[in-house]
Write a protein that holds these residues in place. Structure first.
Motif, PDB file in Angstrom:
ATOM      1  N   ASN A 238       0.813  -1.217   0.000  1.00 59.65           N
ATOM      2  CA  ASN A 238       0.000   0.000   0.000  1.00 59.65           C
ATOM      3  C   ASN A 238       0.842   1.261   0.000  1.00 59.65           C
ATOM      4  OD1 ASN A 238      -2.406  -1.366  -0.061  1.00 59.65           O
ATOM      5  ND2 ASN A 238      -2.397  -1.673   2.147  1.00 59.65           N
ATOM      6  N   GLY A 239       1.979   1.202   0.684  1.00 56.30           N
ATOM      7  CA  GLY A 239       2.816   2.399   0.805  1.00 56.30           C
ATOM      8  C   GLY A 239       3.664   2.675  -0.418  1.00 56.30           C
ATOM      9  N   ALA A 240       4.041   1.619  -1.154  1.00 60.45           N
ATOM     10  CA  ALA A 240       4.954   1.844  -2.286  1.00 60.45           C
ATOM     11  C   ALA A 240       4.292   1.549  -3.644  1.00 60.45           C
ATOM     12  CB  ALA A 240       6.220   1.018  -2.108  1.00 60.45           C
ATOM     13  N   GLY A 241       3.082   0.983  -3.651  1.00 61.91           N
ATOM     14  CA  GLY A 241       2.291   0.844  -4.882  1.00 61.91           C
ATOM     15  C   GLY A 241       3.050   0.245  -6.059  1.00 61.91           C
ATOM     16  N   GLU A 242       3.088   0.988  -7.164  1.00 61.96           N
ATOM     17  CA  GLU A 242       3.654   0.428  -8.402  1.00 61.96           C
ATOM     18  C   GLU A 242       5.166   0.220  -8.345  1.00 61.96           C
ATOM     19  OE1 GLU A 242       2.925   3.502  -7.924  1.00 61.96           O
ATOM     20  OE2 GLU A 242       4.084   4.860  -9.212  1.00 61.96           O
ATOM     21  N   ARG A 243       5.818   0.682  -7.298  1.00 63.52           N
ATOM     22  CA  ARG A 243       7.261   0.393  -7.160  1.00 63.52           C
ATOM     23  C   ARG A 243       7.509  -1.011  -6.605  1.00 63.52           C
ATOM     24  NH1 ARG A 243       8.978   3.678  -3.208  1.00 63.52           N
ATOM     25  NH2 ARG A 243       6.948   4.633  -2.890  1.00 63.52           N
ATOM     26  N   VAL A 244       6.407  -1.693  -6.271  1.00 61.29           N
ATOM     27  CA  VAL A 244       6.521  -3.042  -5.705  1.00 61.29           C
ATOM     28  C   VAL A 244       6.213  -4.098  -6.767  1.00 61.29           C
ATOM     29  CG1 VAL A 244       5.694  -4.630  -3.908  1.00 61.29           C
ATOM     30  CG2 VAL A 244       5.667  -2.156  -3.495  1.00 61.29           C
ATOM     31  N   SER A 245       7.079  -5.121  -6.858  1.00 57.30           N
ATOM     32  CA  SER A 245       6.817  -6.249  -7.758  1.00 57.30           C
ATOM     33  C   SER A 245       6.989  -7.542  -6.992  1.00 57.30           C
ATOM     34  CB  SER A 245       7.802  -6.247  -8.936  1.00 57.30           C
ATOM     35  OG  SER A 245       7.619  -5.083  -9.708  1.00 57.30           O
ATOM     36  N   TRP A 246       6.027  -8.425  -7.140  1.00 52.19           N
ATOM     37  CA  TRP A 246       6.082  -9.736  -6.488  1.00 52.19           C
ATOM     38  C   TRP A 246       6.466 -10.776  -7.528  1.00 52.19           C
ATOM     39  CZ3 TRP A 246       4.578 -11.261  -1.397  1.00 52.19           C
ATOM     40  CH2 TRP A 246       4.174 -10.203  -0.575  1.00 52.19           C
ATOM     41  N   PHE A 247       7.491 -11.579  -7.240  1.00 54.90           N
ATOM     42  CA  PHE A 247       7.899 -12.680  -8.113  1.00 54.90           C
ATOM     43  C   PHE A 247       7.523 -13.977  -7.409  1.00 54.90           C
ATOM     44  CE2 PHE A 247      10.063 -10.576 -11.557  1.00 54.90           C
ATOM     45  CZ  PHE A 247      10.258  -9.307 -11.036  1.00 54.90           C
ATOM     46  N   CYS A 248       6.461 -14.604  -7.940  1.00 53.98           N
ATOM     47  CA  CYS A 248       5.894 -15.791  -7.287  1.00 53.98           C
ATOM     48  C   CYS A 248       5.769 -16.922  -8.288  1.00 53.98           C
ATOM     49  CB  CYS A 248       4.489 -15.481  -6.764  1.00 53.98           C
ATOM     50  SG  CYS A 248       4.461 -14.099  -5.613  1.00 53.98           S
ATOM     51  N   ASP A 249       5.579 -18.121  -7.767  1.00 51.13           N
ATOM     52  CA  ASP A 249       5.217 -19.223  -8.655  1.00 51.13           C
ATOM     53  C   ASP A 249       3.715 -19.507  -8.492  1.00 51.13           C
ATOM     54  OD1 ASP A 249       5.196 -20.416  -6.196  1.00 51.13           O
ATOM     55  OD2 ASP A 249       6.578 -22.043  -6.710  1.00 51.13           O
ATOM     56  N   THR A 250       3.189 -20.325  -9.408  1.00 51.73           N
ATOM     57  CA  THR A 250       1.739 -20.546  -9.389  1.00 51.73           C
ATOM     58  C   THR A 250       1.296 -21.284  -8.118  1.00 51.73           C
ATOM     59  OG1 THR A 250       2.151 -22.393 -10.882  1.00 51.73           O
ATOM     60  CG2 THR A 250       1.211 -20.433 -11.864  1.00 51.73           C
ATOM     61  N   ALA A 251       2.222 -22.040  -7.520  1.00 52.96           N
ATOM     62  CA  ALA A 251       1.873 -22.712  -6.257  1.00 52.96           C
ATOM     63  C   ALA A 251       1.558 -21.670  -5.178  1.00 52.96           C
ATOM     64  CB  ALA A 251       3.023 -23.613  -5.811  1.00 52.96           C
ATOM     65  N   ALA A 252       2.279 -20.569  -5.192  1.00 57.36           N
ATOM     66  CA  ALA A 252       2.073 -19.527  -4.176  1.00 57.36           C
ATOM     67  C   ALA A 252       0.874 -18.638  -4.487  1.00 57.36           C
ATOM     68  CB  ALA A 252       3.339 -18.678  -4.044  1.00 57.36           C
ATOM     69  N   THR A 253       0.535 -18.492  -5.769  1.00 60.71           N
ATOM     70  CA  THR A 253      -0.551 -17.558  -6.119  1.00 60.71           C
ATOM     71  C   THR A 253      -1.882 -18.270  -6.387  1.00 60.71           C
ATOM     72  OG1 THR A 253       0.040 -17.613  -8.461  1.00 60.71           O
ATOM     73  CG2 THR A 253       1.013 -15.843  -7.134  1.00 60.71           C
ATOM     74  N   GLU A 254      -1.902 -19.595  -6.222  1.00 64.24           N
ATOM     75  CA  GLU A 254      -3.129 -20.355  -6.474  1.00 64.24           C
ATOM     76  C   GLU A 254      -4.288 -19.760  -5.657  1.00 64.24           C
ATOM     77  OE1 GLU A 254      -2.701 -24.564  -5.585  1.00 64.24           O
ATOM     78  OE2 GLU A 254      -4.900 -24.689  -5.594  1.00 64.24           O
ATOM     79  N   GLY A 255      -5.354 -19.421  -6.365  1.00 66.14           N
ATOM     80  CA  GLY A 255      -6.541 -18.904  -5.672  1.00 66.14           C
ATOM     81  C   GLY A 255      -6.490 -17.410  -5.381  1.00 66.14           C
ATOM     82  N   VAL A 256      -5.384 -16.742  -5.724  1.00 66.45           N
ATOM     83  CA  VAL A 256      -5.309 -15.293  -5.474  1.00 66.45           C
ATOM     84  C   VAL A 256      -6.071 -14.582  -6.603  1.00 66.45           C
ATOM     85  CG1 VAL A 256      -3.765 -13.294  -5.253  1.00 66.45           C
ATOM     86  CG2 VAL A 256      -3.065 -15.514  -4.315  1.00 66.45           C
ATOM     87  N   GLY A 257      -7.043 -13.778  -6.237  1.00 72.08           N
ATOM     88  CA  GLY A 257      -7.902 -13.141  -7.240  1.00 72.08           C
ATOM     89  C   GLY A 257      -7.272 -11.913  -7.894  1.00 72.08           C
ATOM     90  N   TYR A 258      -6.275 -11.332  -7.284  1.00 71.68           N
ATOM     91  CA  TYR A 258      -5.613 -10.118  -7.781  1.00 71.68           C
ATOM     92  C   TYR A 258      -4.998 -10.398  -9.161  1.00 71.68           C
ATOM     93  CZ  TYR A 258      -2.466  -6.051  -7.349  1.00 71.68           C
ATOM     94  OH  TYR A 258      -1.810  -4.869  -7.526  1.00 71.68           O
ATOM     95  N   PRO A 259      -5.062  -9.436 -10.111  1.00 70.15           N
ATOM     96  CA  PRO A 259      -4.526  -9.688 -11.449  1.00 70.15           C
ATOM     97  C   PRO A 259      -3.050 -10.082 -11.442  1.00 70.15           C
ATOM     98  CG  PRO A 259      -5.597  -7.536 -11.319  1.00 70.15           C
ATOM     99  CD  PRO A 259      -5.603  -8.094  -9.942  1.00 70.15           C
ATOM    100  N   ARG A 260      -2.770 -11.142 -12.190  1.00 71.93           N
ATOM    101  CA  ARG A 260      -1.400 -11.656 -12.224  1.00 71.93           C
ATOM    102  C   ARG A 260      -0.797 -11.452 -13.606  1.00 71.93           C
ATOM    103  NH1 ARG A 260      -2.934 -17.473  -9.934  1.00 71.93           N
ATOM    104  NH2 ARG A 260      -5.017 -16.781 -10.470  1.00 71.93           N
ATOM    105  N   ARG A 261       0.478 -11.236 -13.679  1.00 74.76           N
ATOM    106  CA  ARG A 261       1.178 -11.102 -14.954  1.00 74.76           C
ATOM    107  C   ARG A 261       2.133 -12.270 -15.107  1.00 74.76           C
ATOM    108  NH1 ARG A 261       2.980  -4.761 -15.242  1.00 74.76           N
ATOM    109  NH2 ARG A 261       0.889  -3.916 -15.129  1.00 74.76           N
ATOM    110  N   SER A 262       2.401 -12.625 -16.374  1.00 72.29           N
ATOM    111  CA  SER A 262       3.245 -13.809 -16.567  1.00 72.29           C
ATOM    112  C   SER A 262       4.569 -13.492 -17.238  1.00 72.29           C
ATOM    113  CB  SER A 262       2.488 -14.864 -17.354  1.00 72.29           C
ATOM    114  OG  SER A 262       2.059 -14.286 -18.563  1.00 72.29           O
ATOM    115  N   SER A 263       4.869 -12.200 -17.467  1.00 72.84           N
ATOM    116  CA  SER A 263       6.239 -11.891 -17.891  1.00 72.84           C
ATOM    117  C   SER A 263       6.561 -10.428 -17.632  1.00 72.84           C
ATOM    118  CB  SER A 263       6.453 -12.226 -19.361  1.00 72.84           C
ATOM    119  OG  SER A 263       5.976 -11.200 -20.174  1.00 72.84           O
ATOM    120  N   VAL A 264       7.830 -10.170 -17.354  1.00 72.62           N
ATOM    121  CA  VAL A 264       8.293  -8.804 -17.145  1.00 72.62           C
ATOM    122  C   VAL A 264       8.459  -8.185 -18.523  1.00 72.62           C
ATOM    123  CG1 VAL A 264      10.282  -7.436 -16.375  1.00 72.62           C
ATOM    124  CG2 VAL A 264       9.471  -9.354 -15.014  1.00 72.62           C
ATOM    125  N   ILE A 265       7.836  -7.046 -18.749  1.00 72.84           N
ATOM    126  CA  ILE A 265       7.874  -6.471 -20.108  1.00 72.84           C
ATOM    127  C   ILE A 265       9.179  -5.718 -20.304  1.00 72.84           C
ATOM    128  CG2 ILE A 265       6.701  -4.950 -21.743  1.00 72.84           C
ATOM    129  CD1 ILE A 265       4.213  -5.583 -19.642  1.00 72.84           C
TER     130      ILE A 265
END
Ligand SMILES: O=C(O)[C@H](O)[C@@H](O)[C@H](O)[C@H](O)COP(=O)(O)O
Length: 265
Positions: A238-265
């Motif tokens: 919440n404090g750093a917003g778009e400066r924050v990036s999470w690098f996760c695998d699908t095992a960790a994000t399973e069931g997370v409703g928040y929009p996910r991206r699959s590659s760094v542009i």
């Protein structure tokens, strides 16, 4: 997604997450070199250094033209345990073994800022001295309100802690010191030092690395609930917003409703 944190989710850590994390860090390195000629990072311990090593050193993670110039890196600890530097609980020992010691000579060697191990019995003294180290690198506290790390690499604990900032701990309310001490860490060992929340939030870029099914419940909370937004990881989001990036695998994000991206542009 505007001002929101980026959540990257990859099927495979070795073949997808690591190369994308590599690309992300290469971009941050290049921005930092343009900004001030060095790349200043802070890193945590836990499972992060092992994954980071794959991104930094595994040739399969990137093309040979894209190189890290480790000789222009300055490495700090986002949190460190109050133990000798060669102790098995030391974050420095882990980071050194996972990647610093494995850097090929031709890529240069980073300058690493460790704790003063003579102060392991006095976490507050250790925090004060580490802060002085930051002051000497980032210029005086009078002229610089907060140190600017180019990249802060963090883990996410199963309770939502990050660095050694634990849920509902009074340290979360500290607004003055850059480096804090904790004597009652719920995760052993109890004595630690940690960057303060304002220092983390000030980072030019903040990357979390969270992999494995053990992280999925806490990620759902952090990204989807009001209570999760108040956990240390949620406060960083919440404090750093778009400066924050999470690098996760699908095992960790399973069931997370928040929009996910699959590659760094
Ligand atoms: O000293 C530490 O314990 C770490 O620096 C800590 O902040 C870690 O990053 C998280 O606890 C997540 O750890 P895992 O990735 O191992 O779950």
């Amino acid at each position: 997604m505007g001002k929101q944190p980026n959540l990257y989710s990859f099927e495979n850590v070795d073949t997808q997450l690591a190369p994308n994390l590599r690309k992300y860090i290469l971009e941050r390195q290049s921005e930092a070199f343009d900004r001030h000629g060095v790349f200043r990072i802070a890193t945590s311990g836990g499972s992060l250094p092992k994954t980071l090593a794959k991104a930094l050193l595994d040739p399969a993670s990137g093309s040979s033209q894209d190189k890290f110039e480790f000789g222009r890196w300055e490495v700090f600890y986002a949190d460190e345990r109050c133990v000798p530097l060669d102790h098995d609980d030391s974050n420095h020992k882990l980071v050194k073994a996972e990647w610093i010691d494995k850097i090929p000579a031709e890529l240069g060697q980073p300058k690493v800022f460790t704790i003063n191990e003579k102060l392991i019995d006095d976490p507050q003294e250790m925090a004060d001295e580490y802060e002085k180290t930051l002051v000497s690198v980032f210029a005086s506290r009078d002229s610089v309100k907060l140190p600017l790390f180019d990249l802060i690499l963090l883990g996410c604990g199963p309770d939502g802690h990050t660095c050694s900032l634990f849920p509902e701990h009074p340290l979360l309310r500290e607004t003055d010191a850059w480096v804090l001490s904790i004597k009652d860490s719920p995760k052993p060992p109890p004595g630690r030092i940690t960057l303060s929340l304002p220092v983390v939030l000030h980072g030019a870029n903040i990357a979390f690395v969270a992999t494995g099914g053990g992280k999925k419940e806490i990620l759902k909370q952090i990204f989807e609930t009001e209570a999760g937004a108040k956990l240390p990881c949620g406060l960083v989001n919440n404090g750093a917003g778009e400066r924050v990036s999470w690098f996760c695998d699908t095992a960790a994000t399973e069931g997370v409703g928040y929009p996910r991206r699959s590659s760094v542009i």
